[in-house]
Design an enzyme around this catalytic site. Structure first.
Site, PDB file in Angstrom:
ATOM      1  CE  LYS A  36      -1.490  -4.521   3.397  1.00 27.81           C
ATOM      2  NZ  LYS A  36      -1.820  -5.808   2.817  1.00 27.81           N
ATOM      3  CB  SER A  77      -0.859  -0.027   1.266  1.00 27.82           C
ATOM      4  OG  SER A  77      -1.407   1.244   1.507  1.00 27.82           O
ATOM      5  CE1 TYR A 114      -3.830  -2.815   5.675  1.00 32.71           C
ATOM      6  CE2 TYR A 114      -3.395  -0.488   5.246  1.00 32.71           C
ATOM      7  CZ  TYR A 114      -3.670  -1.760   4.785  1.00 32.71           C
ATOM      8  OH  TYR A 114      -3.772  -1.983   3.432  1.00 32.71           O
TER       9      TYR A 114
HETATM   10  P1  NAD Z   1     -11.011  -7.000   1.382  1.00 32.06           P
HETATM   11  O1  NAD Z   1     -11.173  -6.988   2.864  1.00 32.06           O
HETATM   12  O2  NAD Z   1     -12.206  -6.752   0.545  1.00 32.06           O
HETATM   13  O3  NAD Z   1     -10.328  -8.371   0.920  1.00 32.06           O
HETATM   14  C1  NAD Z   1      -9.434  -9.082   1.751  1.00 32.06           C
HETATM   15  C2  NAD Z   1      -9.899 -10.525   1.755  1.00 32.06           C
HETATM   16  O4  NAD Z   1      -9.017 -11.282   2.580  1.00 32.06           O
HETATM   17  C3  NAD Z   1     -11.315 -10.685   2.350  1.00 32.06           C
HETATM   18  O5  NAD Z   1     -12.074 -11.468   1.458  1.00 32.06           O
HETATM   19  C4  NAD Z   1     -11.090 -11.415   3.668  1.00 32.06           C
HETATM   20  O6  NAD Z   1     -12.160 -12.271   3.982  1.00 32.06           O
HETATM   21  C5  NAD Z   1      -9.783 -12.170   3.383  1.00 32.06           C
HETATM   22  N1  NAD Z   1      -8.980 -12.460   4.570  1.00 32.06           N
HETATM   23  C6  NAD Z   1      -8.587 -11.616   5.540  1.00 32.06           C
HETATM   24  N2  NAD Z   1      -7.842 -12.272   6.449  1.00 32.06           N
HETATM   25  C7  NAD Z   1      -7.756 -13.561   6.028  1.00 32.06           C
HETATM   26  C8  NAD Z   1      -7.116 -14.729   6.533  1.00 32.06           C
HETATM   27  N3  NAD Z   1      -6.465 -14.703   7.693  1.00 32.06           N
HETATM   28  N4  NAD Z   1      -7.211 -15.870   5.839  1.00 32.06           N
HETATM   29  C9  NAD Z   1      -7.911 -15.915   4.671  1.00 32.06           C
HETATM   30  N5  NAD Z   1      -8.548 -14.853   4.149  1.00 32.06           N
HETATM   31  C10 NAD Z   1      -8.466 -13.686   4.827  1.00 32.06           C
HETATM   32  O7  NAD Z   1      -9.858  -5.943   1.060  1.00 32.06           O
HETATM   33  P2  NAD Z   1      -9.374  -5.383  -0.351  1.00 32.06           P
HETATM   34  O8  NAD Z   1      -9.725  -3.936  -0.393  1.00 32.06           O
HETATM   35  O9  NAD Z   1      -9.775  -6.274  -1.441  1.00 32.06           O
HETATM   36  O10 NAD Z   1      -7.802  -5.453  -0.127  1.00 32.06           O
HETATM   37  C11 NAD Z   1      -7.025  -6.551  -0.576  1.00 32.06           C
HETATM   38  C12 NAD Z   1      -5.589  -6.348  -0.128  1.00 32.06           C
HETATM   39  O11 NAD Z   1      -5.109  -5.103  -0.636  1.00 32.06           O
HETATM   40  C13 NAD Z   1      -5.424  -6.262   1.401  1.00 32.06           C
HETATM   41  O12 NAD Z   1      -4.225  -6.912   1.755  1.00 32.06           O
HETATM   42  C14 NAD Z   1      -5.311  -4.786   1.649  1.00 32.06           C
HETATM   43  O13 NAD Z   1      -4.569  -4.496   2.817  1.00 32.06           O
HETATM   44  C15 NAD Z   1      -4.584  -4.310   0.404  1.00 32.06           C
HETATM   45  N6  NAD Z   1      -4.819  -2.903   0.100  1.00 32.06           N
HETATM   46  C16 NAD Z   1      -6.112  -2.444  -0.016  1.00 32.06           C
HETATM   47  C17 NAD Z   1      -6.335  -1.098  -0.264  1.00 32.06           C
HETATM   48  C18 NAD Z   1      -7.742  -0.548  -0.354  1.00 32.06           C
HETATM   49  O14 NAD Z   1      -7.924   0.656  -0.202  1.00 32.06           O
HETATM   50  N7  NAD Z   1      -8.758  -1.363  -0.608  1.00 32.06           N
HETATM   51  C19 NAD Z   1      -5.249  -0.218  -0.425  1.00 32.06           C
HETATM   52  C20 NAD Z   1      -3.947  -0.734  -0.325  1.00 32.06           C
HETATM   53  C21 NAD Z   1      -3.741  -2.081  -0.060  1.00 32.06           C
END
Ligand code: NAD
Ligand code: UDP
Length: 358
Positions: free
Chosen positions: A157, A129, A153
């Site tokens: 990362k 991120s 958080y």
């Molecule tokens: P999201 O919460 O929609 O998707 C994450 C998925 O991971 C969910 O389906 C959740 O059920 C699953 N999950 C969480 N912990 C788990 C575990 N221990 N075992 C198995 N599954 C697990 O989030 P997103 O927005 O799709 O983000 C995806 C990735 O991108 C994340 O790592 C997030 O930190 C990163 N990210 C997101 C953003 C944003 O703004 N959306 C920005 C930068 C980075």
């Protein structure tokens, strides 16, 4: 044992970015299996992706900290690369529950990496991120800017990035791509999948969308006195479909015979490894820019009031995306109008997210 053709393991594939990436993978003819514990998503997202791509999805419910369950997957399928989305992502919650966040995100990644290594799977694309840049001294942000974190958080990362860099040092057969996302927004153009936050959204775009659809009364704009063009915070919003394509390019990078040089010509190996790239558009838009674009797209008035700054927020954050273009031949194409139109289509058709499937 049913060994099948090589495939991509997509952890967290039922979530917001993961579900969109499945479509991009299917369109690029990658085979994949989704692994998700559904702690922040619903199986319904996968049902809808199946409709979009016109085929069934392999899915295993499980936690990335469950080594036995992961091992069963690696013995059943010939998994040759992993896209690792699974993680908890709410900044405020991470301040309240740092142990849970480090356990889920950092420990979970360690378990995943040890199973990968045991089964000789050494290609991973990781969801990092822009938060790892902390409060950057200048913008646009380049990949070699100093790294820091201001909450658990962000630190999770940063720790995972460091772990992956050390894994490569210890075993340079690993191929690692760290993708630093800026602000993902928007939805697939079908309006059938999208971002479905639990409770009151923390992020700007779902809050605006829920206000436009009548679920929230008024958007609180956090701070009107930043040193930006209109005083509100500036971010690099990127359409989730563009972001999803970045993951396909990262997988292609693992298998391509050559990489791309600064002058766009193909050069032989060695490629940069781990490869760390920003996935952003390079454009900074303010909160009020986004609000106005959403009003245009939805033809709804979105009530707002300026309130004090949110703790921990920074004034400006936007990417220099040129390295992603150079190394992955990837660039974001979609405008903020498309981001808002697609978000609105999802929100209008699914006011309760995946809860009440039609
Ligand atoms: P999201 O919460 O929609 O998707 C994450 C998925 O991971 C969910 O389906 C959740 O059920 C699953 N999950 C969480 N912990 C788990 C575990 N221990 N075992 C198995 N599954 C697990 O989030 P997103 O927005 O799709 O983000 C995806 C990735 O991108 C994340 O790592 C997030 O930190 C990163 N990210 C997101 C953003 C944003 O703004 N959306 C920005 C930068 C980075
Ligand atoms: N923001 C806002 N009101 C909200 C949510 C966010 O004014 O209800 C602002 C926030 O201060 C920041 C921008 O919108 O300037 C993007 O915030 P978001 O939480 O979506 O992303 P991040 O802060 O992680 O970049």
């Amino acid at each position: 044992m049913n060994a099948v053709k090589p495939m991509v393991l997509v952890t967290g594939g039922a979530g917001y970015i993961g579900s969109h990436t499945l479509i991009a993978l299917a369109e690029a003819n990658y085979d994949f299996i989704v692994y998700d514990n559904l702690c922040n998503s619903s199986k319904e997202s996968l049902n809808r992706v199946e409709k979009i791509i016109g085929k069934s999805i392999k899915f295993q419910e499980g936690d990335i900290r469950d080594a036995d369950c992961l091992e069963r997957l690696f013995t059943t399928y010939n998994i040759d690369s992993v896209i690792h989305f699974a993680g908890l992502k709410a900044v405020g919650e991470s301040v309240e529950k740092p142990i849970e966040y480090f356990d889920n995100n950092v420990n979970g990644t360690l378990v995943l990496l040890s199973v990968m290594k045991k089964y000789n799977c050494k290609q991973i694309v990781f969801s990092s991120s822009a938060t790892v840049y902390g409060d950057p001294a200048t913008t646009p942000i380049k990949e070699d800017f100093p790294l820091s974190a201001t909450n658990p958080y962000g630190r999770s990362k940063l720790f995972i990035e460091e772990i992956l860099r050390d894994v490569f040092v210890s075993d340079n057969e690993f191929k690692i791509v760290l993708l630093r996302y800026f602000n993902p927004v928007g939805s697939h153009s079908s309006g059938t999948i999208g971002e479905d936050p639990n409770g009151i959204p923390n992020n700007l775009m779902p809050f605006i969308a829920q206000t436009a659809v009548g679920k929230r009364e008024c958007l609180s704009v956090f701070g009107g006195d930043y040193d930006t063009k209109d005083g509100t915070g500036v971010r690099d919003y990127i359409h989730v479909v563009d972001l999803a394509l970045g993951h396909v390019k990262a997988l292609d990078y693992f298998t391509s015979e050559t990489s791309i040089s600064p002058d766009e010509t193909r050069v032989p190996f060695p490629k940069t490894n781990p490869l760390t790239v920003n996935l952003g558009t390079g454009n900074g838009y303010s909160v009020l820019d986004m609000l106005k674009a959403f009003e245009r797209a939805s033809e709804k008035k979105v009530a707002y009031k300026i309130v004090p700054r949110r703790a921990g927020d920074i004034a400006k954050c936007f990417a220099d995306p040129s390295y992603a273009k150079k190394m992955l031949d990837w660039e974001a194409k979609k405008s903020i109008d498309e981001m808002c139109e697609d978000s609105w289509r999802w929100q209008e058709n699914n006011p309760d997210g995946y809860q009440n499937p039609t």
